[in-house]
Write a protein that holds these residues in place. Structure first.
Motif, PDB file in Angstrom:
ATOM      1  N   SER A  61       0.927  -1.551  -0.161  1.00 35.90           N
ATOM      2  CA  SER A  61       0.110  -0.087   0.073  1.00 35.90           C
ATOM      3  C   SER A  61       1.036   1.672   0.032  1.00 35.90           C
ATOM      4  CB  SER A  61      -0.861   0.217   1.320  1.00 35.90           C
ATOM      5  OG  SER A  61       0.475   0.187   2.391  1.00 35.90           O
ATOM      6  N   SER A 103      -0.654   4.446  -2.562  1.00 32.41           N
ATOM      7  CA  SER A 103      -1.482   4.661  -2.835  1.00 32.41           C
ATOM      8  C   SER A 103      -1.215   6.094  -2.287  1.00 32.41           C
ATOM      9  CB  SER A 103      -1.872   4.181  -0.267  1.00 32.41           C
ATOM     10  OG  SER A 103      -2.590   2.771  -1.005  1.00 32.41           O
ATOM     11  N   GLN A 110      -4.904   4.078   3.540  1.00 29.83           N
ATOM     12  CA  GLN A 110      -2.980   3.026   3.004  1.00 29.83           C
ATOM     13  C   GLN A 110      -3.537   1.905   3.813  1.00 29.83           C
ATOM     14  OE1 GLN A 110       0.372   4.802   2.501  1.00 29.83           O
ATOM     15  NE2 GLN A 110       0.029   6.569   1.375  1.00 29.83           N
TER      16      GLN A 110
END
Length: 590
Positions: A38, A42, A329
């Motif tokens: 992530s 993100s 995230q």
């Protein structure tokens, strides 16, 4: 070259409510993998820059020009910053793989190298780093101590020397030996608070020179004691941290569930005492040993499960550090550096807002020029540029907190339009202008306080920061977003605005004239009047920023009026007045 970060693992103390240790370990390893992915995929959502992976952070500690935080991680993970805004991983952990202190295995069999919840303080000319060692679902734990005369790995004097055990716990111990934090009392005495979800939080005396335990005294701080003084299991309190302020000691702690990403329910509470040993009472007078505690901060927006506070004071600012799980995230554990304040009753509050709502001027630390609604009419689409400070109302801005350190920034002129990143563009070079406020991400700016007292403003849409492009020092340069480099062109001094003087005599809804070229390229510029204004007598006057007239003329029936004046370099104000109204415009002579 920035080293590859060692992601600190959110592997705090195991709890009876968790599943079997092996299943927990597998789940946490999967979580770490998801968090790492992530971090690559993100978008950012707050102003802190760089690698801010963080779990159970120590309080910030400074060595030379660098600020350090140590966190849960393999070998004790460290990260540093030069300005408290951008963070990066240290080049190596405190303990290299396979070089952990040998005494640990005798206290915590099965230790795999993941140290938890360190705390670092500076005293006696060196740094004392306390660390926790445990295993999942167990109160067989220990707190150790390592010292170093420097935190700079490049220094020839850099060497962590392990000092051994400070305190340990077993399955029969009253207090689980993790989560150390150190406080100095009003008489100079040194103390360590510690403890976790199992049974409660305790306090022991330390030797002020060695940093190790002194004597055998023990005091309960928080643990849901029954009336007979016997601690109950699973108190729900952990991560104690004591701050001395004025005549009180303040005990911060966590309750709820940590280490579960976006499902975490951690929150921070406080109580206070006139003695470092307690009892600590909350705002309602309830003892924290009997389930008291005043909640300071809990999940807010994408800031899920805040926990493990630390305090660093510098330049009159209280930098309150803690971790949280970023729901934007996939629950990645991140560092937050916020603001600790004190109310009129001497109780603390925690906020991510560094500035109260009010009217301010924003001065660039490189050019010395200020945010300026360029043109001073405050109409939609007007550029936000830097201008020479003149105490004008178009150089003043209303900062309104909208949550979690984010602000709406509106101009003090016109209809109160907001600072807006044109076209919702998150990329380098995206420019700022005025636009009606809708609450969109490109109209919200996260404000962080950097070392030295400056501020960094990042667009919530993309996290790039407001900069004077190319570090220009001339007036009229429109502000824009760029990657954060930590230079003075991206840092702002924000101060309460003095009483403003109006520039425009009216707040028109449309421009009645335009000026070109502006900035001047020679001694001549042209004032282009609209048809309504040109049809009647018009007065044209040029003043300096002290209000002194340096040029004046009148015109009738001309759509374009040439102005020739031998002007020294600087910023001037053009006043145009006629039957259709009056307006002003800045003119720049480079």
């Amino acid at each position: 070259m920035t080293p590859t970060p060692t992601t600190p693992r959110p592997t705090r103390v195991g709890r009876p409510s968790f599943a079997a240790a092996e299943r927990l370990a597998r789940g946490l390893r999967l979580l770490v993998l998801l968090l790492a992915l992530s971090a690559l995929s993100s978008p950012g959502a707050h102003a802190l820059q760089g690698n801010d992976n963080c779990h159970d952070p120590s309080s910030i500690v400074k060595d030379g020009g660098k600020y350090w935080v140590f966190t849960t991680g393999t070998g004790i993970y460290g990260m540093y910053s030069t300005d408290l805004v951008t963070w990066q991983s240290g080049p190596r952990p405190v303990f290299e793989a396979g070089q952990y202190p040998s005494w640990i295995n005798g206290r915590v069999p099965g230790f795999s190298g993941d140290f938890w919840a360190p705390e670092c303080v500076y005293r006696n000319g060196k740094f004392y780093l306390y660390y926790s060692v445990s295993t999942f679902g167990s109160s067989v734990s220990t707190i150790g101590l390592a010292t170093n005369v420097t935190l700079d790995p490049a220094s020839p004097n850099y060497q962590w020397i392990d000092q051994g055990e400070v305190v340990s716990s077993t399955t029969g111990s009253a207090c689980n030996a993790i989560d150390p934090a150190v406080v100095t009392d009003a008489s100079g005495g040194l103390w360590m608070s510690y403890g976790s979800f199992f049974k409660g939080l305790g306090l022991i005396k330390l030797d002020a020179t060695t940093g190790k335990r002194s004597g055998t005294s023990f005091y309960w701080l928080a643990g849901n004691l029954a009336a007979d003084g016997v601690s109950r299991s699973n108190s729900g309190s952990e991560a104690p941290y004591i701050v001395r302020n004025g005549g009180y000691y303040y005990l911060f702690l966590n309750k709820g569930a940590c280490c579960q990403g976006s499902s975490s329910t951690y929150y921070i509470q406080v109580g206070r005492s006139t003695s470092v040993t307690g009892p600590y009472l909350d705002r309602n007078g309830v003892d924290m040993n009997r389930n008291g505690g005043t909640t300071l901060i809990a999940t807010q927006g994408n800031y899920v499960g805040p926990g493990h506070v630390g305090l660093f004071v510098e330049g009159g600012a209280n930098y309150l550090s803690h971790h949280y799980y970023d729901s934007n995230q996939n629950g990645r554990a991140r560092l937050s550096v916020g603001n600790l304040g004190w109310d009129g009753a001497a109780w603390p509050f925690i906020t991510r807002d560094w500035l109260a709502a009010g009217r301010y001027t924003l001065t660039n630390q490189n050019s010395g020029q200020v945010w300026d609604a360029w043109g001073c009419s405050g109409v939609q689409g007007q550029a936000i540029a830097q201008g020479t400070a003149a105490g004008l109302n178009c150089q003043q801005w209303n900062l309104t907190p909208v949550g979690n350190g984010e602000y709406k920034i509106t101009s003090a002129v016109g209809a109160g339009l907001a600072a807006d990143v044109i076209g919702n563009n998150p990329n380098n070079g995206a420019k700022l202008n005025l636009y009606p406020y809708s609450g969109a991400a490109n109209q919200r700016f996260k404000i962080e306080r950097s070392a030295g007292g400056g501020y960094v403003l990042a667009s919530v849409n993309g996290n790039r920061v407001v900069e004077v492009p190319a570090c220009a020092t001339t007036a009229g340069v429109q502000l824009a977003l760029y990657d954060y480099l930590g230079n003075a062109c991206q840092k702002w001094t924000i101060a309460p605005a003095p009483a403003a003087r109006a520039l425009a005599t009216a707040a028109p809804t449309a421009a009645l004239f335009s000026v070109y070229p502006n900035p001047l390229t020679g001694r001549r510029f042209v004032v282009a009047l609209d048809a309504e204004l040109a049809a009647a007598p018009v007065g044209i006057r040029l003043t300096d920023l002290r209000g002194r007239t340096v040029y004046a003329r009148r015109s009738t029936g001309q759509a374009s009026v040439a102005v020739e004046a031998d002007l020294p370099a600087g910023l001037y104000v053009l006043h145009v007045e006629g039957a259709a109204g009056s307006q002003t415009q800045k003119v720049v002579v480079p």
